[in-house]
Motif scaffolding. Structure first.
Motif, PDB file in Angstrom:
ATOM      1  N   UNK A  15      -4.774   5.044   6.400  1.00 42.44           N
ATOM      2  CA  UNK A  15      -5.006   4.350   5.122  1.00 42.44           C
ATOM      3  C   UNK A  15      -4.881   5.375   4.011  1.00 42.44           C
ATOM      4  N   UNK A  16      -5.520   6.762   4.198  1.00 43.82           N
ATOM      5  CA  UNK A  16      -5.228   7.751   3.352  1.00 43.82           C
ATOM      6  C   UNK A  16      -3.985   8.226   3.087  1.00 43.82           C
ATOM      7  N   UNK A  17      -3.220   8.207   4.138  1.00 44.75           N
ATOM      8  CA  UNK A  17      -1.765   8.608   3.970  1.00 44.75           C
ATOM      9  C   UNK A  17      -1.019   7.558   3.134  1.00 44.75           C
ATOM     10  N   UNK A  18      -1.065   6.358   3.267  1.00 45.76           N
ATOM     11  CA  UNK A  18      -0.629   5.381   2.544  1.00 45.76           C
ATOM     12  C   UNK A  18      -1.038   5.599   0.939  1.00 45.76           C
ATOM     13  N   UNK A  19      -2.217   5.867   0.668  1.00 48.83           N
ATOM     14  CA  UNK A  19      -2.759   6.214  -0.464  1.00 48.83           C
ATOM     15  C   UNK A  19      -2.047   7.173  -1.264  1.00 48.83           C
ATOM     16  N   UNK A  20      -1.792   8.530  -0.331  1.00 44.32           N
ATOM     17  CA  UNK A  20      -1.070   9.546  -0.824  1.00 44.32           C
ATOM     18  C   UNK A  20       0.597   9.180  -1.480  1.00 44.32           C
ATOM     19  N   UNK A  21       1.187   8.280  -0.376  1.00 46.33           N
ATOM     20  CA  UNK A  21       2.415   7.928  -0.728  1.00 46.33           C
ATOM     21  C   UNK A  21       2.429   6.945  -2.063  1.00 46.33           C
ATOM     22  N   UNK A  22       1.379   6.181  -2.213  1.00 41.00           N
ATOM     23  CA  UNK A  22       1.367   5.367  -3.576  1.00 41.00           C
ATOM     24  C   UNK A  22       1.227   6.349  -4.774  1.00 41.00           C
ATOM     25  N   UNK A  23       0.503   7.380  -4.484  1.00 36.22           N
ATOM     26  CA  UNK A  23       0.145   8.437  -5.812  1.00 36.22           C
ATOM     27  C   UNK A  23       1.555   9.229  -5.837  1.00 36.22           C
ATOM     28  N   UNK A  24       2.139   9.304  -4.872  1.00 38.10           N
ATOM     29  CA  UNK A  24       3.545  10.089  -5.007  1.00 38.10           C
ATOM     30  C   UNK A  24       4.561   9.141  -5.778  1.00 38.10           C
ATOM     31  N   UNK A  25       4.361   7.903  -5.786  1.00 41.13           N
ATOM     32  CA  UNK A  25       5.090   6.841  -6.721  1.00 41.13           C
ATOM     33  C   UNK A  25       4.459   7.031  -7.958  1.00 41.13           C
TER      34      UNK A  25
END
Length: 294
Positions: free
Chosen positions: A162-172
């Motif tokens: 879940x944290x990795x996916x939130x980082x991916x969203x932050x990158x966008x």
């Protein structure tokens, strides 16, 4: 809608509309038998700015193919799709289309490219040519918006799904898109991770006004959507608000899809002779409805 006379070629002007697909078709050659397959079959979808739209469907329904058209990863075989007024089939528009519509995929490991969280979030704006001071500001702001700022010096491999996916969203987010398209972003996560990511998506939509297009097969994730499109065999079968869509229990089941648990319970109770509203979506709505029974 007509193309405006003063707009450049391949541009459609409508300040309230983020995405329009018009009679969208996509064909591809199957690797199995070499025959042509139709993945999208005349899809018409309109998504307004600031909306939270969910696209539902089982595997092979065309929902992920539609998502990839929004970002220009796939181009129409026939028909059109406009993103922020830009025709994605025009090659000269693709750079701007991809700046306007960011994509988040199912597996965050496929989107994370750096060994430190903040460096990964900086990757997108660096490629856009943003200056260093602005990148620093965007990285910090984006990580704060997804509640991952305290992990900015961490290695992504140390994070939960879940944290990795939130980082991916932050990158966008750091690329300042007007719309985020999420293609089954919670499919590989446990219930806790799914809850984290969906909470983040909803906050970005409601608090920041970012248009969200969520592709999913989890019905509970669609309950708070502004609009739902249900796809099957490359076509839109049902569209409407969550209440309008999920009350069509028989149709959803015929498509191999579930409905939210409380909707299912109301459906079964109604079949047993207990008269209940067929548009029930949540536990609170079910409790209120049961309390009104005489």
């Amino acid at each position: 809608m007509e193309l405006t006379k003063n707009a450049p070629q391949g541009v459609k002007n409508d300040t309230k509309v983020e995405i329009i697909s018009e009679n969208l078709f996509f064909k591809y050659e199957s690797n199995e038998d070499g025959k042509e397959k139709i993945a999208l079959d005349g899809v018409n979808i309109t998504i307004n700015k600031g909306d939270f739209v969910v696209v539902l469907g089982h595997n092979g329904s065309g929902k992920s193919t539609f998502a990839k058209h929004i970002n220009g990863l796939l181009l129409p075989s026939k028909g059109k799709i406009f993103v922020g007024g830009l025709d994605t089939s025009k090659e000269e528009n693709l750079w701007e289309v991809r700046k306007k519509a960011g994509m988040v995929f199912q597996n965050p490991d496929n989107q994370i490219v750096a060994t430190i969280v903040e460096e990964d979030v900086a990757f997108g704006p660096e490629n856009l040519g943003v200056d260093s001071a602005e990148i620093r500001r965007r990285v910090d702001e984006s990580l704060k918006r997804v509640n991952m700022y305290e992990y900015k010096q961490h290695g992504p491999h140390l994070l939960s799904g879940g944290q990795k996916q939130r980082v991916a969203i932050a990158g966008i987010l750091a690329m300042r898109p007007e719309c985020i398209v999420l293609d089954e972003p919670t499919a590989m996560l446990d219930p806790s991770g799914r809850k984290e990511v969906i909470k983040t998506i909803k906050e970005l939509n409601k608090e920041s006004g970012i248009t969200v297009v969520l592709i999913t097969h989890y019905m509970e994730e669609a309950v708070d959507a502004d609009k739902i499109y249900v796809m099957d065999s490359g076509k839109v079968i049902i569209e409407g608000t969550p209440k309008e869509v999920f009350k069509e229990v028989d149709t959803m089941k015929s498509l191999g899809l579930d409905v939210p648990q409380m909707t299912e319970l109301a459906y079964e109770l109604s079949k047993s002779g207990i008269s209940l509203n067929r548009g029930i979506l949540t536990i609170d709505e079910m409790v209120n409805e049961l309390c009104q029974l005489k």
